[in-house]
Design an enzyme around this catalytic site. Structure first.
Site, PDB file in Angstrom:
ATOM      1  N   LYS A   1       8.413   0.970   5.544  1.00 30.62           N
ATOM      2  CA  LYS A   1       7.208   1.734   4.865  1.00 30.62           C
ATOM      3  C   LYS A   1       5.817   1.172   5.719  1.00 30.62           C
ATOM      4  O   LYS A   1       5.722  -0.013   5.522  1.00 30.62           O
ATOM      5  CB  LYS A   1       7.040   1.731   3.616  1.00 30.62           C
ATOM      6  CG  LYS A   1       6.013   2.339   2.681  1.00 30.62           C
ATOM      7  CD  LYS A   1       5.069   1.290   1.901  1.00 30.62           C
ATOM      8  CE  LYS A   1       4.510  -0.016   2.489  1.00 30.62           C
ATOM      9  NZ  LYS A   1       3.717  -0.596   1.705  1.00 30.62           N
ATOM     10  N   THR A   2       4.930   1.992   6.208  1.00 28.79           N
ATOM     11  CA  THR A   2       3.686   1.784   6.241  1.00 28.79           C
ATOM     12  C   THR A   2       2.765   2.844   6.988  1.00 28.79           C
ATOM     13  O   THR A   2       3.553   3.359   7.856  1.00 28.79           O
ATOM     14  CB  THR A   2       3.408   0.397   7.180  1.00 28.79           C
ATOM     15  OG1 THR A   2       1.872   0.304   7.342  1.00 28.79           O
ATOM     16  CG2 THR A   2       3.931   0.076   8.376  1.00 28.79           C
TER      17      THR A   2
ATOM     18  N   GLY B   1       0.694  -1.417   0.000  1.00 29.10           N
ATOM     19  CA  GLY B   1       0.135   0.084   0.091  1.00 29.10           C
ATOM     20  C   GLY B   1       0.810   1.140  -0.173  1.00 29.10           C
ATOM     21  O   GLY B   1       2.048   1.087   0.685  1.00 29.10           O
TER      22      GLY B   1
ATOM     23  N   ASP C   1       6.093  -7.518   6.097  1.00 28.26           N
ATOM     24  CA  ASP C   1       6.214  -8.949   5.388  1.00 28.26           C
ATOM     25  C   ASP C   1       7.185  -8.473   4.045  1.00 28.26           C
ATOM     26  O   ASP C   1       7.912  -9.565   3.797  1.00 28.26           O
ATOM     27  CB  ASP C   1       4.505  -9.146   4.776  1.00 28.26           C
ATOM     28  CG  ASP C   1       3.805  -9.748   5.446  1.00 28.26           C
ATOM     29  OD1 ASP C   1       4.189 -10.319   6.309  1.00 28.26           O
ATOM     30  OD2 ASP C   1       2.634 -10.134   5.016  1.00 28.26           O
TER      31      ASP C   1
ATOM     32  N   ASP D   1       0.428   2.370   8.597  1.00 31.11           N
ATOM     33  CA  ASP D   1      -0.224   2.009   9.736  1.00 31.11           C
ATOM     34  C   ASP D   1       0.708   1.925  11.050  1.00 31.11           C
ATOM     35  O   ASP D   1       0.168   1.927  12.094  1.00 31.11           O
ATOM     36  CB  ASP D   1      -0.531   0.403   9.566  1.00 31.11           C
ATOM     37  CG  ASP D   1      -1.552   0.198   8.478  1.00 31.11           C
ATOM     38  OD1 ASP D   1      -2.137   0.887   8.141  1.00 31.11           O
ATOM     39  OD2 ASP D   1      -1.749  -1.117   8.118  1.00 31.11           O
TER      40      ASP D   1
ATOM     41  N   ARG E   1       1.095  -5.806  -4.623  1.00 35.16           N
ATOM     42  CA  ARG E   1       1.075  -6.960  -3.694  1.00 35.16           C
ATOM     43  C   ARG E   1       1.438  -8.192  -3.555  1.00 35.16           C
ATOM     44  O   ARG E   1       1.195  -9.121  -2.932  1.00 35.16           O
ATOM     45  CB  ARG E   1      -0.363  -6.820  -3.127  1.00 35.16           C
ATOM     46  CG  ARG E   1      -0.855  -5.361  -2.765  1.00 35.16           C
ATOM     47  CD  ARG E   1      -2.130  -5.459  -1.885  1.00 35.16           C
ATOM     48  NE  ARG E   1      -2.495  -4.146  -1.640  1.00 35.16           N
ATOM     49  CZ  ARG E   1      -2.346  -3.441  -0.261  1.00 35.16           C
ATOM     50  NH1 ARG E   1      -1.572  -4.073   0.457  1.00 35.16           N
ATOM     51  NH2 ARG E   1      -2.453  -2.152  -0.203  1.00 35.16           N
TER      52      ARG E   1
END
Lengths: 552, 552
Positions: free
Chosen positions: B203-204, B82, B177, B206, B146
């Site tokens: 990266k994220t 994402g 992941d 979240d 993905r």
């Protein structure tokens, strides 16, 4: 923990820019008055209703002298209707001008909208109170409300409240309805020799309070920039992930100015303009087909993603749907008991199908089941369909999806159609005002004070030439009767300020129309980013693209 | 019409700030290597799986010398998963360092995520291409995907693609992941003497890729600031109109860092933290009751408005709902044909009621009808419930509304409960990176190049001391095996980077917990406003409140 953010703290010290005519000594400003004016239509009827205030001249501020210092002016300010960024700065502009003119002048805030002046709920505004709200968004300083100030009882109560508090001037910050009511109140006060003047300020994020004199209502700039930030971010996401069609409904039921401005800022694949749909007498099926064809064209290029903007009021502008809703309202008003006795939703649908006209019945049948149910179930206290609850964006998604399946079966479409629905409204109504709105609103407030200090009543504060830098803006006042015509409201002809819809021969729409076929198929997204209050002037101080196109 | 906005144009010339150690001549930087390291748990198992890369030392950059100028380094970069603001700046950091080291070095972008390296889809990045994306949001420069890079077939294909293009280094920009897979790829390349090094970047949005070394993942700062802008605007609107409770669902299924950070920034009345719900083994009814009680308390003060934040992943963290979903998945997997033969939704519900366990049945019954239907209907290709489609915010609204009606009947509540539901996610993933993310990402990219130029592999680029000004940041690399433990995935034990959940004994949660009862009842809203890229440093250059609390 403090609840003042770093930005709010920094914004407190922002000094809004005024037009040159309003800078310097406030006692050196005078009004240059033009020739008598006429209303835009129905002159005789409007004149008859505004015997004491009709036909006043346009006022422009120029260098001169006045007697402000020798007068005591106590003013009361009302925030009316939905929030728009900059309302607090209108109050700040009034406050600063009023205190500059004579430090013993007082400014009161009527609380929670028009109810405040009717019920005598008010608070005096002092430096400390005012400073907490400078350059902030929202209407939380004194609150707002939706009560319509329109009966003689309201006017009399308001007069008594003003008298009891020594208030000789009222400023109404509101949209077209509130300013219409302000004009009626001004006329009433003049007719009854109440000695209270009334001045308005043009507020609404919808942008539909606009005419030859009012170049834009305040709040439109900040709200559309906030929505455009989000639309641009979503476009960037769509173009990165390349897997979703995003359908974004935008607040504003009565006109599509917000959608049009956001489209000019972000260049989406689709933007429906309600006024065009109505003008072309488009059916719902045609609207759906137009959207579908853009998706099909992009899919043929391998682009199974996109962004579509949908104005909140769309379905009321589709003539056949408007008629369907009117028929349902009528049927359910006449046969409310019969309808209420029906067992369930299916029985209701069957009942309705038997009653609708030959034109309306197939329109109802074409709607997705969820929307049909909503038309029958979600009704206001008067039994009318609640149009604002209808999820137009999801309706369009469902109908387009159905159409794409048909085309796929016919071998005319071979794409994927995954969707996300959004609604942007509350996100933009209370943002920190952009520099443009901060300056414009402060100037509107400053001007409003000068108008009322000059004894003018029934005017709307006016700042023009907004496409130029703030120092070159032209300030003054325009008589409210000048913007009026007679319109049918609840079965009666009433004088009202004419609502500005998107004009299909106006420059902003023509600019959009000249580009949209390209934007539809190509990916020409533009990413405006967040509103900037500091930094390069081309980033921080630009008016809307609508305003620039109109003044070009 | 140009599709480059004024802000984008201005951001092109922003020069991201680097830590002092990375400024100046790139050939004067060397790595100071620490002692051998161990994985955080399951050391023997992890070591056995990473024979060639396990236990590498932490690297820190210091003044010294290197042989970069004499080497040719051709690197390929992958954006995985994402979008997160700042991805393009990681690429810019790699690019600038790589070209500074030796102008004949080349950087390639693998297109559309891991598929690009597997299938040999790549593009060489030159000045012109790079400059169009500096300091912009999104992953549209080279696209993302993905696909999980995890089979030996993938690795072999990747090796061949690198060889064919003369690429000797790969940088994977991704979440936990993707970095886990990066470590496996590094081990594979080392084991097979492929001569290709692999380095990751965290990266994220979240915020769940975080540990003793990685202080935050990039994108979390910009995304939470964008959501906080919108939440603050809605709080302002709620406090101005005083008529709605706004329920806002926030993206991020696996952890509640986003909700927690937004709560610290905006001080809403309610913010549910999924990890707390799980830890306390709360039932759905208890979650609903907690929300209800805040509404009742505010109503008693006359405040029938408020703002509640709900993490997207909430329902999976409610133990009984998690179990219910698992049971439904099991039942429908076993009896798919029987289920498919049922006539309609009612028949499905009856069938299910007869099959669910005694614990799960009442939980299912307590859910609103719409959610029940969703659990049965919206299923992924494997037949599993699609949790991400469940409108948790509307479920909570409906259940709270029902509970309030009960309390009203008992005379324990006398307020109004009008609501608005929102979901913020796509709005923040592709915003222009904040100055923090722009600087952090550029430094991560710059560091990644130095690591791979030093011949290090199986590392993640690391920039620490992020609560200080950028010049005082500490840069280097951390071996990926160090962050690993063994976890069950699809029935097998696998080495993975441990996901960081909100820790209830961590400083950010404790700060929130110390304030939330006050925020619940009082109106202590904070309005952060839009992200500012220019202006006072306290407005433009602050890290998240989460980071500041953790480093305090």
């Amino acid at each position: 923990m403090s609840n003042i953010s770093a930005l709010q703290k920094a914004r407190y010290s922002y000094q809004p820019k005024l037009p040159t005519a309003l800078r310097g000594d406030i006692t050196k400003i005078t009004c240059s008055m033009g020739a008598p004016t006429e209303s835009i239509a129905d002159q005789a009827e409007v004149k008859a209703l505004f015997e004491n205030t009709y036909g006043a001249p346009i006022a422009r501020f120029t260098e001169g002298s006045n007697d402000f210092a020798s007068k005591t002016i106590n003013a009361g300010v009302i925030l009316s209707g939905g929030q728009a960024p900059g309302g607090h700065n209108v109050i700040a502009g009034i406050y600063d001008a009023l205190k500059k003119a004579n430090s013993s002048n007082k400014l009161f805030g009527f609380l929670r909208g028009p109810d405040g002046i009717i019920n005598g709920d008010l608070v005096e505004i002092d430096d400390k109170f005012m400073n907490e709200y400078r350059n902030t968004g929202g209407f939380d300083m004194i609150g707002s409300g939706r009560t319509k100030l329109e009966t003689e009882e309201h006017f009399e109560k308001s007069r008594k409240v003003c008298e009891a508090n020594g208030i000789n001037s009222v400023i109404i910050i509101g949209g077209d309805d509130s300013n219409t009511n302000g004009a009626v109140l001004a006329e009433y006060f003049k007719k009854t020799n109440a000695g209270i003047t009334v001045v308005g300020a043009p507020k609404t994020i919808d942008g539909d309070l606009k005419n030859e004199y009012i170049e834009t209502s305040f709040g439109f700039d900040t709200a559309t920039k906030t929505y455009s930030e989000l639309i641009g971010n979503i476009e960037k996401d769509a173009n990165s992930a390349k897997k979703y069609w995003h359908f974004i409904k935008l607040m504003g039921r009565s006109a599509s100015h917000i959608g049009l401005e956001c489209a000019l800022q972000t260049q989406p694949n689709i933007c429906i303009i309600s006024e065009e749909v109505e003008k072309k007498q488009m059916t719902l099926a045609q609207v759906v087909e137009d959207v579908t064809q853009v998706i099909v064209k992009r899919a043929a290029r391998g682009d199974n993603f996109g962004v579509a903007l949908i104005p909140e009021g769309l379905i009321e502008f589709i003539p056949e749907v408007g008629k369907l809703i009117a028929e349902i309202n009528d049927l359910l008003a006449h046969d409310a008991d019969e309808f209420a006795a029906l067992e369930d939703g299916e029985a209701q649908k069957t009942w309705l199908a038997g009653k609708l006209s030959a034109e309306a019945a197939p329109v109802f049948t074409s709607l997705p089941a969820g929307i049909q149910a909503q038309l029958l179930m979600d009704r206001d206290p008067h039994g009318n369909v609640q149009v604002s609850l209808i999820e137009t964006e999801k309706m369009i998604i469902e109908m387009v999806g159905k159409r794409l399946k048909e085309l796929k079966a016919e071998g005319k479409y071979n794409g994927k159609f995954s969707t996300q629905a959004h609604f942007f409204g509350y996100e933009g109504r209370c943002a920190f005002p952009s520099n443009f709105d901060a300056d414009y609103c402060y100037s509107l407030g400053y001007s409003a004070f000068i108008l009322l200090a000059q004894g003018l009543t029934g005017y709307i504060s006016n700042v023009a030439e907004l496409h130029k830098p703030a120092d070159q803006w032209v300030a003054g006042g325009v008589p409210l009767t000048m913007m009026m015509n007679m319109e049918q409201r609840h079965g009666h002809m009433k004088p009202v300020i004419k609502k500005a819809l998107v004009e299909l021969d106006g420059a902003p729409f023509k600019l959009f129309a000249s580009q949209r076929d390209k934007w539809a198929v190509e990916t020409a997204y533009t990413f405006p980013g967040a509103i900037q209050y500091y930094g390069p002037t081309e980033v921080c101080d630009q008016p809307t693209k609508t305003l620039l196109a109109e003044k070009a």
